[in-house]
Design a protein around this motif. Sequence first.
Motif, PDB file in Angstrom:
ATOM      1  N   LEU A 161      10.425 -33.384  21.958  1.00  0.00           N
ATOM      2  CA  LEU A 161      11.237 -32.291  21.407  1.00  0.00           C
ATOM      3  C   LEU A 161      11.711 -31.354  22.515  1.00  0.00           C
ATOM      4  CD1 LEU A 161       9.113 -31.513  18.232  1.00  0.00           C
ATOM      5  CD2 LEU A 161      11.511 -32.260  18.209  1.00  0.00           C
ATOM      6  N   LEU A 162      10.815 -31.025  23.443  1.00  0.00           N
ATOM      7  CA  LEU A 162      11.194 -30.166  24.563  1.00  0.00           C
ATOM      8  C   LEU A 162      12.265 -30.819  25.421  1.00  0.00           C
ATOM      9  CD1 LEU A 162       7.694 -28.809  25.689  1.00  0.00           C
ATOM     10  CD2 LEU A 162       9.479 -27.552  24.472  1.00  0.00           C
ATOM     11  N   GLN A 163      12.141 -32.112  25.637  1.00  0.00           N
ATOM     12  CA  GLN A 163      13.145 -32.834  26.421  1.00  0.00           C
ATOM     13  C   GLN A 163      14.515 -32.783  25.771  1.00  0.00           C
ATOM     14  OE1 GLN A 163      11.289 -36.703  26.733  1.00  0.00           O
ATOM     15  NE2 GLN A 163      10.357 -36.245  28.718  1.00  0.00           N
ATOM     16  N   ARG A 164      14.544 -32.661  24.447  1.00  0.00           N
ATOM     17  CA  ARG A 164      15.813 -32.626  23.712  1.00  0.00           C
ATOM     18  C   ARG A 164      16.324 -31.212  23.484  1.00  0.00           C
ATOM     19  NH1 ARG A 164      15.835 -37.847  19.782  1.00  0.00           N
ATOM     20  NH2 ARG A 164      14.378 -39.105  20.972  1.00  0.00           N
ATOM     21  N   GLY A 165      15.647 -30.242  24.069  1.00  0.00           N
ATOM     22  CA  GLY A 165      16.143 -28.877  24.005  1.00  0.00           C
ATOM     23  C   GLY A 165      15.669 -28.045  22.842  1.00  0.00           C
ATOM     24  N   TYR A 166      14.737 -28.546  22.058  1.00  0.00           N
ATOM     25  CA  TYR A 166      14.214 -27.769  20.939  1.00  0.00           C
ATOM     26  C   TYR A 166      13.306 -26.650  21.437  1.00  0.00           C
ATOM     27  CZ  TYR A 166      15.744 -31.102  17.335  1.00  0.00           C
ATOM     28  OH  TYR A 166      16.489 -31.876  16.494  1.00  0.00           O
ATOM     29  N   HIS A 167      13.300 -25.540  20.717  1.00  0.00           N
ATOM     30  CA  HIS A 167      12.282 -24.514  20.890  1.00  0.00           C
ATOM     31  C   HIS A 167      11.135 -24.894  19.963  1.00  0.00           C
ATOM     32  CE1 HIS A 167      14.550 -21.559  23.321  1.00  0.00           C
ATOM     33  NE2 HIS A 167      15.599 -22.112  22.725  1.00  0.00           N
ATOM     34  N   VAL A 168       9.956 -25.071  20.522  1.00  0.00           N
ATOM     35  CA  VAL A 168       8.828 -25.617  19.767  1.00  0.00           C
ATOM     36  C   VAL A 168       7.720 -24.580  19.621  1.00  0.00           C
ATOM     37  CG1 VAL A 168       7.067 -27.428  19.667  1.00  0.00           C
ATOM     38  CG2 VAL A 168       9.336 -27.939  20.606  1.00  0.00           C
ATOM     39  N   ARG A 169       7.315 -24.362  18.377  1.00  0.00           N
ATOM     40  CA  ARG A 169       6.135 -23.557  18.087  1.00  0.00           C
ATOM     41  C   ARG A 169       4.990 -24.525  17.812  1.00  0.00           C
ATOM     42  NH1 ARG A 169       8.445 -18.874  13.973  1.00  0.00           N
ATOM     43  NH2 ARG A 169      10.061 -18.043  15.384  1.00  0.00           N
ATOM     44  N   ALA A 170       4.096 -24.652  18.744  1.00  0.00           N
ATOM     45  CA  ALA A 170       3.001 -25.620  18.657  1.00  0.00           C
ATOM     46  C   ALA A 170       1.761 -24.947  18.094  1.00  0.00           C
ATOM     47  CB  ALA A 170       2.707 -26.205  20.032  1.00  0.00           C
ATOM     48  N   THR A 171       1.273 -25.444  16.966  1.00  0.00           N
ATOM     49  CA  THR A 171       0.059 -24.853  16.389  1.00  0.00           C
ATOM     50  C   THR A 171      -1.172 -25.615  16.859  1.00  0.00           C
ATOM     51  OG1 THR A 171      -0.033 -26.164  14.335  1.00  0.00           O
ATOM     52  CG2 THR A 171       1.405 -24.221  14.355  1.00  0.00           C
ATOM     53  N   VAL A 172      -2.181 -24.858  17.254  1.00  0.00           N
ATOM     54  CA  VAL A 172      -3.450 -25.416  17.734  1.00  0.00           C
ATOM     55  C   VAL A 172      -4.578 -24.541  17.193  1.00  0.00           C
ATOM     56  CG1 VAL A 172      -2.482 -26.431  19.838  1.00  0.00           C
ATOM     57  CG2 VAL A 172      -3.298 -24.074  19.867  1.00  0.00           C
ATOM     58  N   ARG A 173      -5.786 -25.069  17.245  1.00  0.00           N
ATOM     59  CA  ARG A 173      -6.926 -24.286  16.756  1.00  0.00           C
ATOM     60  C   ARG A 173      -7.191 -23.065  17.618  1.00  0.00           C
ATOM     61  NH1 ARG A 173     -11.765 -28.488  15.074  1.00  0.00           N
ATOM     62  NH2 ARG A 173     -11.186 -28.729  12.885  1.00  0.00           N
ATOM     63  N   ASP A 174      -7.100 -23.229  18.937  1.00  0.00           N
ATOM     64  CA  ASP A 174      -7.444 -22.145  19.850  1.00  0.00           C
ATOM     65  C   ASP A 174      -6.485 -22.140  21.033  1.00  0.00           C
ATOM     66  OD1 ASP A 174      -8.547 -20.206  21.429  1.00  0.00           O
ATOM     67  OD2 ASP A 174     -10.443 -21.251  21.801  1.00  0.00           O
ATOM     68  N   PRO A 175      -5.425 -21.339  20.969  1.00  0.00           N
ATOM     69  CA  PRO A 175      -4.456 -21.288  22.073  1.00  0.00           C
ATOM     70  C   PRO A 175      -5.070 -20.864  23.395  1.00  0.00           C
ATOM     71  CG  PRO A 175      -3.581 -20.214  20.110  1.00  0.00           C
ATOM     72  CD  PRO A 175      -5.043 -20.456  19.853  1.00  0.00           C
ATOM     73  N   GLY A 176      -6.237 -20.218  23.337  1.00  0.00           N
ATOM     74  CA  GLY A 176      -6.875 -19.756  24.561  1.00  0.00           C
ATOM     75  C   GLY A 176      -7.737 -20.797  25.246  1.00  0.00           C
ATOM     76  N   ASN A 177      -7.933 -21.942  24.603  1.00  0.00           N
ATOM     77  CA  ASN A 177      -8.749 -23.008  25.182  1.00  0.00           C
ATOM     78  C   ASN A 177      -7.895 -23.822  26.155  1.00  0.00           C
ATOM     79  OD1 ASN A 177     -10.271 -25.322  25.760  1.00  0.00           O
ATOM     80  ND2 ASN A 177     -11.213 -25.361  23.729  1.00  0.00           N
ATOM     81  N   GLN A 178      -7.938 -23.437  27.414  1.00  0.00           N
ATOM     82  CA  GLN A 178      -7.065 -24.050  28.412  1.00  0.00           C
ATOM     83  C   GLN A 178      -7.281 -25.559  28.540  1.00  0.00           C
ATOM     84  OE1 GLN A 178      -4.453 -22.837  30.505  1.00  0.00           O
ATOM     85  NE2 GLN A 178      -4.544 -21.351  28.837  1.00  0.00           N
ATOM     86  N   LYS A 179      -8.509 -25.994  28.348  1.00  0.00           N
ATOM     87  CA  LYS A 179      -8.781 -27.426  28.480  1.00  0.00           C
ATOM     88  C   LYS A 179      -8.003 -28.237  27.469  1.00  0.00           C
ATOM     89  CE  LYS A 179     -12.543 -30.753  28.927  1.00  0.00           C
ATOM     90  NZ  LYS A 179     -14.005 -30.963  28.973  1.00  0.00           N
ATOM     91  N   LYS A 180      -7.778 -27.664  26.281  1.00  0.00           N
ATOM     92  CA  LYS A 180      -7.106 -28.402  25.219  1.00  0.00           C
ATOM     93  C   LYS A 180      -5.608 -28.150  25.133  1.00  0.00           C
ATOM     94  CE  LYS A 180     -10.935 -29.370  22.124  1.00  0.00           C
ATOM     95  NZ  LYS A 180     -11.405 -29.377  20.716  1.00  0.00           N
ATOM     96  N   VAL A 181      -5.098 -27.138  25.827  1.00  0.00           N
ATOM     97  CA  VAL A 181      -3.663 -26.838  25.738  1.00  0.00           C
ATOM     98  C   VAL A 181      -2.937 -26.929  27.073  1.00  0.00           C
ATOM     99  CG1 VAL A 181      -4.047 -25.369  23.729  1.00  0.00           C
ATOM    100  CG2 VAL A 181      -3.961 -24.333  26.021  1.00  0.00           C
ATOM    101  N   LYS A 182      -3.680 -27.089  28.154  1.00  0.00           N
ATOM    102  CA  LYS A 182      -3.071 -27.124  29.487  1.00  0.00           C
ATOM    103  C   LYS A 182      -2.002 -28.211  29.586  1.00  0.00           C
ATOM    104  CE  LYS A 182      -4.491 -27.197  34.386  1.00  0.00           C
ATOM    105  NZ  LYS A 182      -3.963 -28.491  34.869  1.00  0.00           N
ATOM    106  N   HIS A 183      -2.265 -29.372  28.974  1.00  0.00           N
ATOM    107  CA  HIS A 183      -1.306 -30.468  29.072  1.00  0.00           C
ATOM    108  C   HIS A 183       0.005 -30.152  28.349  1.00  0.00           C
ATOM    109  CE1 HIS A 183      -3.416 -31.117  25.283  1.00  0.00           C
ATOM    110  NE2 HIS A 183      -2.500 -31.982  24.899  1.00  0.00           N
ATOM    111  N   LEU A 184      -0.038 -29.250  27.378  1.00  0.00           N
ATOM    112  CA  LEU A 184       1.182 -28.812  26.707  1.00  0.00           C
ATOM    113  C   LEU A 184       1.950 -27.816  27.563  1.00  0.00           C
ATOM    114  CD1 LEU A 184      -0.177 -28.245  23.076  1.00  0.00           C
ATOM    115  CD2 LEU A 184       1.171 -30.193  23.893  1.00  0.00           C
ATOM    116  N   LEU A 185       1.233 -26.878  28.143  1.00  0.00           N
ATOM    117  CA  LEU A 185       1.870 -25.839  28.948  1.00  0.00           C
ATOM    118  C   LEU A 185       2.503 -26.400  30.220  1.00  0.00           C
ATOM    119  CD1 LEU A 185      -0.865 -23.073  28.599  1.00  0.00           C
ATOM    120  CD2 LEU A 185       1.304 -23.250  27.353  1.00  0.00           C
ATOM    121  N   GLU A 186       2.048 -27.583  30.645  1.00  0.00           N
ATOM    122  CA  GLU A 186       2.584 -28.188  31.867  1.00  0.00           C
ATOM    123  C   GLU A 186       3.778 -29.103  31.601  1.00  0.00           C
ATOM    124  OE1 GLU A 186      -0.845 -30.142  33.441  1.00  0.00           O
ATOM    125  OE2 GLU A 186      -1.556 -28.359  34.513  1.00  0.00           O
TER     126      GLU A 186
END
Length: 346
Positions: free
Chosen positions: A24-49
């Motif tokens: 979706l990001l590659q296609r230019g969408y603005h994405v609101r990604a829901t996760v259990r804990d946005p502060g858990n870097q181990k589980k969200v780092k791969h999204l932020l990168e």
Amino acid sequence: MGGERTVSVTGASGYIGSFLVKRLLQRGYHVRATVRDPGNQKKVKHLLELANASTHLSLWKAELAEEGGYDDAIQGCQGVFHVAAPVELINQSQDGEEEIESTTLNGILSIMRSCSKAKTVKRLVYTSTTGTITVQPQPPAVSEFTEDLWSDIDLCYQHKMYGWMYVVAKTIAEKAAWKYAEENGIDMVTVHPSLVLGPFITPYTNISIDAAISLYTTGIASLKKLNGFSAVHVDDVCNAHIYLFENPLAKGRYICSSHGVNIFEIAHSLSLKYPDRNIPTQFEGLDEAQKIIPCSSKKLMDLGFEFAHKKKDTSDLCVETIESYRERASCDPKSMMVSALSSSQA
């Protein structure tokens, strides 16, 4: 679906969810990604990168069991991709009606109520599974599985086959979702992937990844359980989600499947690819000539969708998963020890 480009993805840190966010990001969408804990870097780092994440991705805290928990993330979105699922049910063997109701059933209905409140959502794309279709009396009286079929819940309770609780949960939830959609004017399409294989960007494995790499890691039990199943490449699954969101003619249920799982053929190919791993090629108790009843993706292809990975062998899909595993294990071996349970409902 017009020029609007803001969508929400539930379960965004999981195997399919993260790959969908990437596309979706590659296609230019603005994405609101829901996760259990946005502060858990181990589980969200791969999204932020991910590419374009700094400008087009935001993380939102939400849980399936919390009523209204998705309101904020969905408000203002034109599309919602509901990917989150309690995959821990696959390996449970005891009755779990409470979990089925609190997460899978109430989860989808809560998200649909959030869509109704938002009044901006043009389409909800719900990730179901071929499991809601393929559990039929044996032998099945069909030559292929199609979207017209529904899995027999009573049969699941009777035989308690591998993954039966997950099948029950997803079937009950999907039927309830269709009822809500009809009664409340929600434009919903469902995607029914079979066993999802291919590369992954998560820092941990999940059940389908574990199955794909099991011959390589010598934990063959999981893939043996899935012998005779159908499979599909993760990239095709995510592209199908986006295609069905964007296509105004999309309506109803869509199977997304392209391959069959024959553990004997996969093992032979992998034994040649990885000769140092001593991969077994014979499996006691399994029929090498077992007939695979395919899950038909004709409806999806008739709409114009093309499978980019259809010409590959199933073993090629497993190799892609294995190579992802090898790459991540070499960088951070401990991360690959995280079980699938830690990523459920991610």
